[in-house]
Design an enzyme around this catalytic site. Structure first.
Site, PDB file in Angstrom:
ATOM      1  N   ARG A   4       0.850  -1.190   0.000  1.00 33.59           N
ATOM      2  CA  ARG A   4       0.000   0.000   0.000  1.00 33.59           C
ATOM      3  C   ARG A   4       0.876   1.227   0.000  1.00 33.59           C
ATOM      4  NH1 ARG A   4      -4.263  -1.825   4.750  1.00 33.59           N
ATOM      5  NH2 ARG A   4      -4.945  -3.729   3.697  1.00 33.59           N
TER       6      ARG A   4
ATOM      7  N   GLN B 154      -0.337  -9.404   6.170  1.00 35.86           N
ATOM      8  CA  GLN B 154      -1.486  -9.430   7.073  1.00 35.86           C
ATOM      9  C   GLN B 154      -1.761 -10.860   7.497  1.00 35.86           C
ATOM     10  OE1 GLN B 154      -4.477  -7.595   4.449  1.00 35.86           O
ATOM     11  NE2 GLN B 154      -4.852  -6.209   6.147  1.00 35.86           N
TER      12      GLN B 154
END
Ligand SMILES: [Zn+2]
Ligand SMILES: [Zn+2]
Length: 638
Positions: free
Chosen positions: A361, A379
């Site tokens: 990101r 994640q």
């Protein structure tokens, strides 16, 4: 006349009066009781003209709002001291922030530590003169004219952005600032402050605008509280994961590769593997299936998921065969595709798909911070697809799972935020009333049953579903965001995610995103700072350091090393020609839980002399008993 009620006592006053004048005449003690006040729930200071009747509550300095007023007022005081020392400094903004305040200045050269000391001295001088913070009101155009005359271009830009016909200013001593307030009544109330650091900051956070100098400071209501806070800051500095991570050689960020991209070194990677293995085993135990998905996908997928719309500025794009691709910022659409690979009957649900999924990101370079704020991270993601009837049990399962995971890593205190929709603007959200009521009701019931303290935030939910965020409290009492449990009423619609019900018809699923640790990178930062690098044996990168006294013990050390490696233990041997004392010191610096000292006696008796980080010298014990003890300790995860 207006009618006011202060501390239950009724009072009549002229419209336009200030609390300062009222208290001065009638309630001398009020100055001691509050730094500002609330009029009908709205924060005002002692210099704001009051035009309406209502109830007045004093805001004590110890309250969060009181501290914020105190700190913001201290930023004015700091700006006045800066102007005194640097008359050409141009002023930007100076808000209160968590635990302190800052003010941004444009100056000819960066501030030095000596400057901060001088500024602080002037702040005390001006504060001691006990000036009033006097409020003034100016016609907008007049304000622009005055600030322009002073060369305050940033202030002019700020006023130009304000819709109001008049603006307020606050003046103490020679210094006037554009400000909405509120402030403390007098400068003498600002006594316990400290300037902490300087950093560069772009005007309005925009890298195409001028680079300013930001001075950070903090302020408290008493000397003791300030001291306590400064001690905590010192302690936090020692535990800073960037510092400890470097000292223990756990990870790095490489300039050649770019900011926010993490290189896990052998010792960091060893810890990560322990965390990942534990994570995977527990997920399988709790009925999840684990998958792996690609790192990139065609843009069409992200258009369908909606990410190109609401998440575009965080995404990286690339071209493959003249087709636009996206580096995945989230794993969700991929798990949806796997779910949709075949039809699912209600009998198969819930389906829980988990992945340690690495995503990328975009973050502005200015906000990147060690492991805590990065551009690429993994994640500990999972998506649950279930029926409406299963929602509550699934949530309870996830919350229990999160507490188990965090608890095993040594965290016991949590703070939970429940974000629900704003009931006044239901049309801003995706999903039906029934879906929102089911989800919010279940989240709240599960939280109530868990006994965890939680804060319900109306209107804080994102447009596609309500969620809970779990923050853990670390050894220094600081909070770290980790687990998230998030409903999604958007993706299942966009991808038409369904199951076949008992009636033979197709029904939309309830979809839940959840992460327990958050990301490997940030959780690793949390672990490092919580333990200050002094990890429990089961996660320590090196569990045992073998230390030979002389070269004669090298074969024995190598034998032990092989034996330990075969048993899955993390062991290293220090075979250097150094003195034993030096080898022990080095192992201590690396915070290794056990050192085994090997001398002539140990070789002869097949024993090891144990030095434990926690308990010190434990004497010689048979090699086998040490191995058994160590394995038991690792398995207990204490
Ligand atoms: Zn102000
Ligand atoms: Zn997701």
């Amino acid at each position: 006349m207006i009618r006011l009620e202060i501390d239950g006592r009724p009072l009549e006053a002229e419209a336009g009066t200030t609390l300062g004048s009222l208290f001065h005449e009638q309630y001398q003690e009020a100055f001691r009781l509050g730094v500002a006040a609330k009029l009908n729930g709205r924060l005002v200071d002692f210099h704001t003209p009051i035009q309406e009747s209502g109830r007045i509550e004093l805001v004590p300095v110890e309250s969060p709002e009181g501290l914020s007023v105190l700190r913001h007022s201290t930023s004015h005081l700091m700006a006045s001291a800066v102007v005194k020392l640097f008359p050409d400094a141009k002023l930007a903004i100076g808000p209160a922030i968590e635990d302190g305040f800052y003010y941004d200045f444009q100056v000819d050269r960066p501030f030095q530590p000596e400057d901060l000391a001088q500024i602080e001295e002037w702040m005390h001088t001006i504060a001691d003169e006990n000036h009033l913070f006097q409020r003034g009101e100016l016609d907008r155009d007049e304000a622009i004219r005055r600030f322009r005359e002073k060369g305050e271009t940033f202030k002019v830009e700020l006023i130009e952005g304000l819709p109001d016909p008049t603006v307020s200013t606050y003046t103490h001593s020679f210094f006037t600032d554009l400000c909405r307030g509120p402030h403390v009544p007098r400068t003498k109330m600002l006594r316990h402050f400290k300037l902490l650091s300087v950093a560069g900051a772009y005007w309005r956070g925009d890298s195409s605008r001028p680079m300013l100098q930001r001075i950070y400071g903090t302020a408290f209501s008493s000397k003791d509280r300030l001291k306590e806070h400064l001690t905590r800051l010192e302690e936090a500095k020692l535990r800073d994961h960037r510092k400890v991570g470097h000292a223990l050689d756990l990870y790095s960020v490489q300039e050649d590769a770019g900011g926010g991209l993490i290189f896990w070194h052998p010792h960091g990677a060893a810890m990560r593997r322990v965390i990942e293995d534990f994570w995977k085993d527990e997920h399988l135990r709790r009925g999840y299936t684990l998958v792996n998905t690609p790192h990139i996908a065609q843009i069409d997928l992200w258009e369908r998921s909606g990410h190109t719309g609401f998440y575009r500025e965080n995404m990286y794009f690339l071209e493959v065969d003249k087709k636009e691709y996206v580096i995945k910022p989230m794993n969700c659409p991929f798990h949806v595709l796997i779910y949709k690979g075949k039809k699912h009957s209600y009998r198969e649900l819930p389906i829980r798909i988990g992945e340690l999924g690495t995503v990328y990101r975009y973050e502005r370079s200015g906000v990147l911070h060690g492991l805590a704020r990065v551009r690429g991270f993994t994640q500990d993601d999972a998506h649950i697809f279930c029926t409406r009837d299963q929602v509550e049990a699934e949530l309870a399962g996830v919350l229990d799972f999160a507490r188990f995971m965090l608890g095993t890593f040594g965290f016991q205190d949590y703070q939970v935020d429940l974000s629900v929709r704003d009931p006044a603007s239901k049309s801003d959200y995706m999903g039906s009333d029934e879906e929102w009521e089911t989800a919010e009701g279940a989240l709240e019931r599960v939280l109530k049953r868990s006994g965890l303290p939680y804060h319900r935030a109306e209107g804080e939910a994102v447009f596609y579903g309500p969620k809970i965020d779990v923050k853990l409290t670390d050894a220094l009492g600081r909070q770290w965001q980790c687990s998230t449990i998030q409903f999604d009423f958007n993706l299942p619609r966009r991808f038409d995610v369904r199951y076949v019900g008992a009636d033979g018809g197709e029904h939309p699923v309830y979809m839940i995103h959840r992460a327990l640790l958050g990301s490997m990178e940030r959780f690793f930062a949390t672990l490092i700072e919580h333990y200050a690098g002094d990890f429990p044996v089961w996660i320590a990168p090196v569990q045992v350091q073998l230390i030979t006294i002389a070269d004669a013990q090298i074969p024995y050390a190598q034998e032990i090393r092989t034996l330990f490696l075969e048993r899955g233990l993390r062991v290293e041997a220090d075979l250097r020609e150094e003195k034993m004392g030096a080898k022990i010191r080095d192992a201590e610096l690396l915070k290794i839980p056990y050192m085994l000292i090997l001398g002539r006696q140990e070789v002869e008796n097949r024993t090891v002399s144990v030095r434990s980080r926690k308990k010190g010298n434990e004497g010689s014990i048979p090699l086998d008993s040490f191995v058994q003890k160590l394995i038991a300790e690792i398995e207990a995860r204490t």
